[in-house]
Design a protein around this motif. Sequence first.
Motif, mmCIF file in Angstrom:
data_model
loop_
_atom_site.group_PDB
_atom_site.id
_atom_site.type_symbol
_atom_site.label_atom_id
_atom_site.label_comp_id
_atom_site.label_asym_id
_atom_site.label_seq_id
_atom_site.Cartn_x
_atom_site.Cartn_y
_atom_site.Cartn_z
ATOM 1 N N VAL A 73 6.916 7.742 -2.487
ATOM 2 C CA VAL A 73 5.184 7.736 -2.516
ATOM 3 C C VAL A 73 4.522 8.540 -1.700
ATOM 4 O O VAL A 73 3.510 9.622 -1.984
ATOM 5 C CB VAL A 73 4.594 6.094 -2.433
ATOM 6 N N THR A 74 5.177 8.684 -0.549
ATOM 7 C CA THR A 74 5.331 9.300 0.101
ATOM 8 C C THR A 74 5.713 9.840 1.086
ATOM 9 O O THR A 74 6.685 9.707 1.358
ATOM 10 C CB THR A 74 4.720 8.779 1.713
ATOM 11 N N PRO A 75 5.902 10.777 0.168
ATOM 12 C CA PRO A 75 6.916 12.333 0.262
ATOM 13 C C PRO A 75 7.221 13.172 1.603
ATOM 14 O O PRO A 75 6.872 14.337 1.823
ATOM 15 C CB PRO A 75 6.685 13.680 -0.706
ATOM 16 N N THR A 76 6.649 12.442 2.678
ATOM 17 C CA THR A 76 6.124 12.639 3.846
ATOM 18 C C THR A 76 7.610 12.732 4.802
ATOM 19 O O THR A 76 8.060 13.199 6.323
ATOM 20 C CB THR A 76 5.610 12.572 4.445
ATOM 21 N N PRO A 77 8.248 11.682 4.087
ATOM 22 C CA PRO A 77 9.124 11.165 5.642
ATOM 23 C C PRO A 77 10.286 11.977 5.857
ATOM 24 O O PRO A 77 10.746 12.020 6.628
ATOM 25 C CB PRO A 77 10.048 9.965 4.693
ATOM 26 N N ASN A 78 10.234 13.049 5.115
ATOM 27 C CA ASN A 78 11.493 14.097 5.928
ATOM 28 C C ASN A 78 10.505 14.729 7.206
ATOM 29 O O ASN A 78 11.018 15.050 8.221
ATOM 30 C CB ASN A 78 11.827 15.477 5.230
ATOM 31 N N THR A 79 9.387 14.798 7.590
ATOM 32 C CA THR A 79 8.175 14.356 8.471
ATOM 33 C C THR A 79 9.004 13.951 9.849
ATOM 34 O O THR A 79 9.649 14.450 10.554
ATOM 35 C CB THR A 79 7.399 15.078 8.196
ATOM 36 N N ARG A 124 -2.836 -12.554 7.534
ATOM 37 C CA ARG A 124 -2.775 -10.970 6.988
ATOM 38 C C ARG A 124 -2.341 -9.675 7.970
ATOM 39 O O ARG A 124 -3.190 -9.676 8.343
ATOM 40 C CB ARG A 124 -2.941 -10.125 6.170
ATOM 41 N N VAL A 125 -1.205 -9.048 7.987
ATOM 42 C CA VAL A 125 -1.378 -8.013 8.849
ATOM 43 C C VAL A 125 -1.037 -6.792 8.381
ATOM 44 O O VAL A 125 -0.197 -6.984 7.583
ATOM 45 C CB VAL A 125 -0.211 -7.688 10.375
ATOM 46 N N THR A 126 -1.582 -5.903 8.755
ATOM 47 C CA THR A 126 -0.623 -4.393 7.602
ATOM 48 C C THR A 126 0.130 -3.423 8.914
ATOM 49 O O THR A 126 0.423 -3.779 10.023
ATOM 50 C CB THR A 126 -1.694 -3.451 7.563
ATOM 51 N N VAL A 127 1.662 -3.471 8.361
ATOM 52 C CA VAL A 127 2.734 -2.890 9.379
ATOM 53 C C VAL A 127 3.153 -1.682 8.309
ATOM 54 O O VAL A 127 2.910 -2.048 6.831
ATOM 55 C CB VAL A 127 3.483 -3.694 8.983
ATOM 56 N N ARG A 128 3.505 -0.571 8.965
ATOM 57 C CA ARG A 128 3.920 0.412 8.327
ATOM 58 C C ARG A 128 5.475 0.156 8.011
ATOM 59 O O ARG A 128 6.047 -0.879 8.113
ATOM 60 C CB ARG A 128 4.235 1.082 9.403
ATOM 61 N N LYS A 129 5.752 0.540 6.965
ATOM 62 C CA LYS A 129 5.956 0.552 5.880
ATOM 63 C C LYS A 129 7.830 0.568 6.253
ATOM 64 O O LYS A 129 8.646 -0.531 6.654
ATOM 65 C CB LYS A 129 6.633 1.064 4.713
ATOM 66 N N ASP A 130 8.109 0.934 7.133
ATOM 67 C CA ASP A 130 9.211 1.118 7.906
ATOM 68 C C ASP A 130 9.473 0.346 9.337
ATOM 69 O O ASP A 130 10.508 0.668 10.058
ATOM 70 C CB ASP A 130 10.007 2.993 8.029
ATOM 71 N N TRP A 131 8.419 -0.380 9.759
ATOM 72 C CA TRP A 131 8.702 -1.077 10.491
ATOM 73 C C TRP A 131 9.222 -2.702 9.662
ATOM 74 O O TRP A 131 8.755 -3.779 10.500
ATOM 75 C CB TRP A 131 7.132 -1.098 10.859
ATOM 76 N N VAL A 132 9.301 -2.383 8.548
ATOM 77 C CA VAL A 132 9.466 -4.065 8.496
ATOM 78 C C VAL A 132 10.659 -4.046 7.740
ATOM 79 O O VAL A 132 11.006 -2.506 7.344
ATOM 80 C CB VAL A 132 9.049 -3.797 7.128
ATOM 81 N N MET A 175 1.006 -1.141 -0.436
ATOM 82 C CA MET A 175 -0.289 -0.100 0.274
ATOM 83 C C MET A 175 1.305 1.373 0.138
ATOM 84 O O MET A 175 2.352 0.950 0.452
ATOM 85 C CB MET A 175 -0.850 0.149 0.985
ATOM 86 N N GLU A 176 0.331 2.782 0.095
ATOM 87 C CA GLU A 176 1.063 3.560 0.137
ATOM 88 C C GLU A 176 2.000 3.801 1.303
ATOM 89 O O GLU A 176 3.127 3.618 1.402
ATOM 90 C CB GLU A 176 -0.467 5.055 -0.044
ATOM 91 N N THR A 177 1.918 3.652 2.251
ATOM 92 C CA THR A 177 2.312 3.207 3.161
ATOM 93 C C THR A 177 2.562 2.028 4.476
ATOM 94 O O THR A 177 2.880 2.337 5.437
ATOM 95 C CB THR A 177 1.809 4.855 4.444
ATOM 96 N N THR A 178 1.999 1.425 3.686
ATOM 97 C CA THR A 178 2.288 -0.152 4.535
ATOM 98 C C THR A 178 1.998 -0.905 3.412
ATOM 99 O O THR A 178 1.886 -1.724 2.562
ATOM 100 C CB THR A 178 0.392 -0.260 5.697
ATOM 101 N N TYR A 179 2.646 -1.756 4.672
ATOM 102 C CA TYR A 179 3.033 -3.968 3.411
ATOM 103 C C TYR A 179 1.394 -4.297 4.039
ATOM 104 O O TYR A 179 1.452 -4.437 5.442
ATOM 105 C CB TYR A 179 3.689 -4.503 3.945
#
Lengths: 991, 120
Positions: free
Chosen positions: A870-876, A728-736, A714-718
């Motif tokens: 995709v999510t140009p927020t990571p700078n935040t 199946r679990v939804t996990v934030r991308k940066d948690w994987v 997904m946009e911010t999750t896997y």
Amino acid sequence: FSRIPRLRVGVRRTRNMYSGDEDDSNMQEEVPEDDENDYDGGEEKGGEDEDGEGEGDGEGYENEDDAGDVDEDEGEETRPSKRPKLDRSHFFENEAEVSGDEGGEDEEDIDEGEDEYDQEFVDSRNDDGVFAAEAGVHHAFQGEQLSKEELGYVQSLEQRQEAYQTGAHEAKDKRIPGMEDPKLFLVPCKIGKEMEVCLRIMKRFAVRERGRADKRFLIKSAFTTPASKGYVYIEAYKSDHIQMSLQKLEGLKVWKSSIVPLDQMVAALTIKETVHMLRPKQWVRMKQGVYKGDLAQILSLEDQDTKATVRVIPRIDFAAKGQNRGRRRKPQAALFNKQEVEQVDPGSTDRKPDLRGGFLTVWRNSKFDDAGFLIKTVRVSTLQVDAVNPRVEEWERFRSKGDDMDPDQEGGFISFTKKKTDFRKGDRCKVVSGDLMNITGRVTKVVGDTITVYPELEILNEPLDFNVDELKKIINEGDHVKIISGKHKNETGLVLAVDEEEDILTVFSDVSSVGIKVYASNVVEAAEVSAGRDTLGNYRLHDMVMLGPGNFVVIVKVENNGFKVMDTSGKIHSARLQDVGKKRFSRNSVAYDSQQNQVTVKDSVNVIEGEHQGKKGEIKHILKFYLFLYNRRLTSTSGIFVVQARMTLLVGQRLRRHNEMHDQFAAPRPRMQRPRMVSRRQRNSNLGEAMFQERVIIVRGRHKGFTGIVKDVMETTYQVELDAKPDRVTVRKDWVKSREEVEQSRQRRQEVNPYLGRETPLIGSQTPRRDDGGRTPIHDSSIQDGSMTPGPVPSTPSSDAFNPAAYADDDNNEIYTPAPEDAQTPRTPLTAPGTTTTPYTPQTNPLSPYTGGDGGLGEAPFTAGPATPVTPTPNTPYTPGVQDEDEQGDGGIPNDVAVIYNGQRGVVRGGSSSGYEVEFQSGERRTVTESKLQLIRPSKNGLQVKIIKGRRRGQIGKILSSSEESRVIQLLDDHEMLVFEAAALAEYVPA
Amino acid sequence: MDVKVKAETIVLPTSERQLRACLGCRLLKSSSQWREPCENGCSEENTSNFKGMVCFMDTSDSWVARWQRSEGKVRGVYAVKVYGSALDAQARPEDRREDMGDEEKDEEFVDDVDEDYVDR
């Protein structure tokens, strides 16, 4: 007197019944003869009046009343002998109360012709039989003779008489309502129409009173007080009476009436003195006219305090002389300048003596004092007396010119506003009145208005109690305070200046980064740093809301009862909460940038032309072809600015676009043809390539430690299908993390010295892996060359993967670029060991803000990589409060900065190619390589610091306040105040 | 005025605006009506500084009238509280009293009013 309340009729009949039923002869016996004599003239008539119509002509009343009066008088004198019997029956007393004043009258009735009443009784049973029966029961119980009951009435009469004669105090007791009195009913009416309704009731009453007897009012009175807003009280024996009399009366909701309990009746009729009495010099606000809302000060009161003479800053409409009335604007408030007026219109002013002494200037029927204030006499009802809360600015306008303001006013302005200081335990305070004046101390206890203070005096070492009014808070410059009331409630800030005289502080707000003036009594010392208010009602900061039909705006500031909003032209307006309409979500909106790239919310764009050229922002909202962008640097509008989409360029698109246009136009981009869906799918596929079906380990959150396979991106999750569970679990991308990554970091952690990582061959071996896992196709396709990042050598493929934040952010963004050095650190050795981009990284713990401490070096930027495009927020998330002004790659640790080497504190005194010359406290000097030095991050207020990053590098300042990641410092040379991230500062130790 | 005539009289304000209250008995009349003396025969002083409104449809058998010391007064519209009136003198806030002059006197006057009424 002349009215016949039903109850009384009933009672009388009761007695008739007794006389008839039980003991006629007894009755005859007991009734004193002299009474009968008294009523020679009136008895027939009076009796008829009462029993017949209930109301009669004037003559009838007269007789009756006379008779009653006579009887009252006599009651006392003629029957004392019968009194003792009364004590036996409590009931009598009650009954006596029922009859009230009319006891004598009733008496008289009985005394009158018995026969007549006996006759009557038969009839009376039908309508008032209840009373009869009730009384009969009592009678049977008491076993008393009828005559004794009579005596009860007599006695009550006597009591009442006595009461009146023994003075007001007892009389007041008699005024207290009893069971026998008519009841009070609370009847709702239209709010604000209470008096009108009362008058309407009275009018109807007057009309009915002249009409048919059966239509006459049975209610006793109706009243309203200022406290009974929306209600009218009606006094009646029965609610039926109200229904009968007042039904369909305009504005009155008779059907909703409720009874007022006996013990609340007095309160209902009591007008509480809520208005603080107006006094001269008091501050008020005008409620009407052109001065509506303006602050005014009372000079004097007239006409039994119904009128007040006030002074107010005039709003004179010099231009429009009464003409053009329709579209008149509120003239500016400005003090009257006699000289100017005389110049324009000579001879128009006049001087007259003032009643309060001195002279006033009269101009166009308005009076002005010498300071230029308008002197105006208004009705007190047009003044707002409560909650005036003069703002500091307002008051200062008065003070600046109002030189005649008495300097001897005790407590000055504060005392008039009756601002009670809110003391809290631990506050420092000073005694301002009494014997102990000027003693300072600390508050140890607060109980209501009593403050216990432990004085800071050696000879006085016991706590003392003071009243709130006797104390003043002590706030010093440099204190960090929280504002607890007023417009800026809940903001926190640093005290920059203290005006001792007026107790006004200048506070540098943490929220708005501007100086605000507040009263010392409105602040408390507080360490916390408020983020400011960001919700009100259902609205949040940065919401897009409708303000009027079709007019959408973005909230840029949330105030206590409203918002500041920005429209598409970038203008800021105020909006009250109630004016704000529905929210609009830009989730599905798209716009096209200058290169026809489709941009959606959360994309980052650069502004390439126009007013905001050079700025960069994340799209918060899209309205038609306007983009509301967010850039943290713009504090004044909470980061929001608005541009047209065609003036922007999607971040990372620039070079690619040109290439494509010329070289690859044969392969048109699918996203341009079918904007929304295609782009989505494309993104998914792009990302999916990186992680789809990849075996991963979840490293954070609830499922930490689980392994699984990425089944959807997904946009911010896997969506991860866990190995251990069929789930199946939804996990934030940066948690994987992929397994390899975890392996790598584990190995790296086993390295003896992580900072020497550049030497380990293992890291080199990781590189290919990173290409696969970390890099996303978007990088490949669009910013492959990594030219967006300033520091790194462009040709290294891995550099892209390693510093997503760098190209997510903007080159021009000075402050918020998320410390690219940090992100690059782990990678640097691989690519260009000799570059100067990494001067500080060994000292700054690269794990700290970015990785959340979950992994080894550089993991966070690594994993964040795929998410970035995709999510140009990571700078935040990755750059909390980072305000690095450094884009120039300044290198090295400047001189005179404190460092730690091997646990020893030292000061850098010079640098050379081989390292830094560090002077230790022992005086020893050694040359140390940069990697072994650790900078000291100063946080203590007042400490001198050197700026080591950004364009102000090398400048020296003083810390005013600090939070976890940022520091407010004041530069030594120009006293400018700036906010820096902690990493940009180092402790300064002058040589 | 005679008691009976009083009891029969109904006094209505002719206008809803500019009501003024009698200082002696709180009767409300519009300012033009105050050219005539008070129907209760008390002082002719009146003021616009009053609060609340009571409509008496029966002043003899009414607790409200008793509480307001308006028993036996003409039926009509009254204020609940009149500032400056001896009837409400006791309820006045402290700081107002100073202006009033002798406190004691005020209270005595209240009693007088009561007795007056009883005698009547």
